[in-house]
Motif scaffolding. Structure first.
Motif, short mmCIF file in Angstrom:
data_model
loop_
_atom_site.label_atom_id
_atom_site.label_comp_id
_atom_site.label_asym_id
_atom_site.label_seq_id
_atom_site.Cartn_x
_atom_site.Cartn_y
_atom_site.Cartn_z
N TYR A 167 0.96 -1.23 0.06
CA TYR A 167 0.04 0.15 0.05
C TYR A 167 0.85 1.04 0.00
O TYR A 167 1.58 1.53 1.25
N GLN A 168 1.28 1.93 -1.11
CA GLN A 168 2.04 2.83 -1.39
C GLN A 168 1.60 3.61 -2.63
O GLN A 168 0.83 3.26 -3.49
N GLY A 169 2.21 4.81 -2.69
CA GLY A 169 1.94 5.64 -3.87
C GLY A 169 1.24 7.13 -3.58
O GLY A 169 1.25 8.11 -4.43
N GLU A 170 0.92 7.59 -2.29
CA GLU A 170 0.50 8.72 -1.92
C GLU A 170 1.60 9.60 -2.32
O GLU A 170 1.23 10.77 -2.71
N ARG A 171 2.71 9.41 -1.99
CA ARG A 171 4.00 10.33 -2.13
C ARG A 171 4.06 10.60 -3.65
O ARG A 171 4.62 11.70 -4.26
N ASP A 172 3.69 9.60 -4.53
CA ASP A 172 4.03 9.87 -5.96
C ASP A 172 2.93 10.46 -6.43
O ASP A 172 2.92 10.77 -7.81
N ALA A 173 1.78 11.01 -5.74
CA ALA A 173 1.01 11.98 -6.24
C ALA A 173 1.22 13.48 -6.23
O ALA A 173 0.40 14.26 -6.69
N LEU A 174 2.53 13.57 -5.93
CA LEU A 174 2.88 15.05 -5.56
C LEU A 174 3.24 15.72 -7.10
O LEU A 174 2.82 16.81 -7.06
N THR A 175 3.77 15.01 -8.02
CA THR A 175 3.97 15.72 -9.29
C THR A 175 3.33 14.89 -10.49
O THR A 175 3.31 13.71 -10.24
N LEU A 176 3.12 15.36 -11.59
CA LEU A 176 2.63 14.85 -12.65
C LEU A 176 3.59 13.81 -13.18
O LEU A 176 3.27 12.42 -13.55
N LYS A 177 4.81 14.13 -13.21
CA LYS A 177 5.82 13.28 -13.73
C LYS A 177 5.99 11.93 -12.83
O LYS A 177 6.21 11.04 -13.51
N LYS A 178 6.00 12.28 -11.53
CA LYS A 178 6.00 10.86 -10.70
C LYS A 178 4.85 10.14 -11.04
O LYS A 178 5.12 8.95 -10.93
N PRO A 215 -1.97 16.62 -5.91
CA PRO A 215 -3.21 16.41 -6.68
C PRO A 215 -3.29 15.42 -7.67
O PRO A 215 -4.18 15.23 -8.39
N PHE A 216 -2.29 14.49 -7.79
CA PHE A 216 -2.19 13.44 -8.93
C PHE A 216 -2.62 11.88 -8.43
O PHE A 216 -2.09 10.97 -9.04
N MET A 217 -3.50 12.17 -7.31
CA MET A 217 -4.14 10.62 -6.92
C MET A 217 -4.68 9.86 -8.15
O MET A 217 -4.41 8.52 -8.10
N GLN A 218 -5.62 10.58 -8.70
CA GLN A 218 -6.12 9.85 -9.94
C GLN A 218 -5.26 9.23 -10.84
O GLN A 218 -5.38 8.07 -11.05
N GLU A 219 -4.22 10.01 -11.16
CA GLU A 219 -3.17 9.28 -12.04
C GLU A 219 -2.48 8.13 -11.55
O GLU A 219 -2.26 7.16 -12.14
N VAL A 220 -2.22 8.19 -10.23
CA VAL A 220 -1.56 7.16 -9.58
C VAL A 220 -2.70 5.98 -9.51
O VAL A 220 -2.20 4.69 -9.74
#
Ligand SMILES: *[C@@H]1O[C@H](CO)[C@@H](O)[C@H](O)[C@H]1NC(C)=O
Length: 276
Positions: A167-178, A215-220
């Motif tokens: 369960y991970q990915g919250e941090r990767d919602a920081l930027t669109l690139k991530k 802001p990029f939770m949806q992309e993750v």
């Protein structure tokens, strides 16, 4: 003549005793083997895997729901690589710079044992660390190496790794690139872990995000839901109740997530067993 009979009788008793001792030894050995063989789960990811349920402003309220109770059949590998009876907060000595609370795993393990009493002893290997991006988990990184090392230590007493809970990915919602590179990195991570544990079809149970640090939770989430690898099951946390910080699952939400993970595991495990 008399002494010869006594001697034969003695030999007979001795042989009988030796055979009996052998049988006892073999019985004990097999009982010991099955008793100590653990069904192992690796727990990895960020804070919501480590558990922040009941933590508000860095203080845990100490409430342990009945579903998360201690169970002598559920052990955890602690920070010093010693097995001990598991209890909440399960990651307290692993994610030790943060305040840990309730996570999904005690519920998960208790439900699995309740639904399948023959499952055996469970061995949990907590490895999750709050605030870590997927790059921090890439092959060769400190977190990755620790996880693989702890998994191997867990296997030393025998047992089987039944799955990874991720369960991970919250941090990767920081930027669109991530967020855009998340899917590629996640697939690589799953492949690497399976390779390094010599288990190409190791079941992975991942949680689709309920929150993001940017802001990029949806992309993750799209990356997570779009993963198409064998034996990767996704459980969705979206909509579960969050703590006031808007990032961490509440205690009640973690209980619900634990049920969902147990359900996903039991279904996959049962199908896997019956098709083998
Ligand atoms: C805890 O904080 C120290 C100091 O910043 C750091 O070196 C260490 O890696 C951290 N450990 C964990 C598990 O977060």
């Amino acid at each position: 003549m008399k002494s010869k009979i006594r001697y034969e009788r003695l030999t007979f008793y001795l042989i009988f005793f030796l055979i009996f001792a052998c049988i006892l030894w073999i019985m004990n050995y097999t009982i010991f083997e099955t008793k100590d063989e653990k069904q192992i789960f690796i727990l990895a990811g960020q804070s919501n895997m480590a558990g922040r349920g009941g933590v508000v402003k860095r203080v845990w309220d100490g409430y342990v729901p009945p579903e998360c109770h201690r169970n002598p059949a559920i052990h955890r590998l602690n920070r010093n690589s010693i097995w001990e009876v598991a209890e909440e907060p399960l990651h307290e000595d692993i994610d030790f710079n943060k305040t840990c609370g309730i996570g999904p795993t005690m519920v998960f393990a208790n439900i699995v044992l309740e639904m399948d009493p023959q499952f055996g002893k469970i061995g949990l290997v907590p490895c999750a660390i709050g605030g870590t991006s997927i790059d921090k988990w890439s092959q060769g990184s400190r977190l990755y190496n620790d996880m693989i090392k702890r998994a191997r230590i867990a296997l030393q007493d025998g047992g089987t790794i039944q799955g990874i809970l991720w369960y991970q990915g919250e941090r990767d919602a920081l930027t669109l690139k991530k967020a855009k590179s998340y899917k590629r990195k996640l697939e690589k991570l799953y492949g690497d872990v399976r390779n390094d544990l010599n288990s190409p079809l190791l079941p992975i149970f991942q949680v689709a995000l309920a929150s993001g640090e940017g802001p990029f939770m949806q992309e993750v989430r799209e990356a997570q839901l779009g993963i198409n690898l064998a034996n990767v099951k996704t459980v969705d946390a979206l909509g579960l109740l969050l703590e006031p910080d808007g990032l961490h699952l509440s205690t009640q939400a973690q209980v619900q997530l634990g049920y969902k993970l147990a359900d996903a595991f039991l279904k996959a495990h049962y199908i896997f067993r019956t098709t083998q």
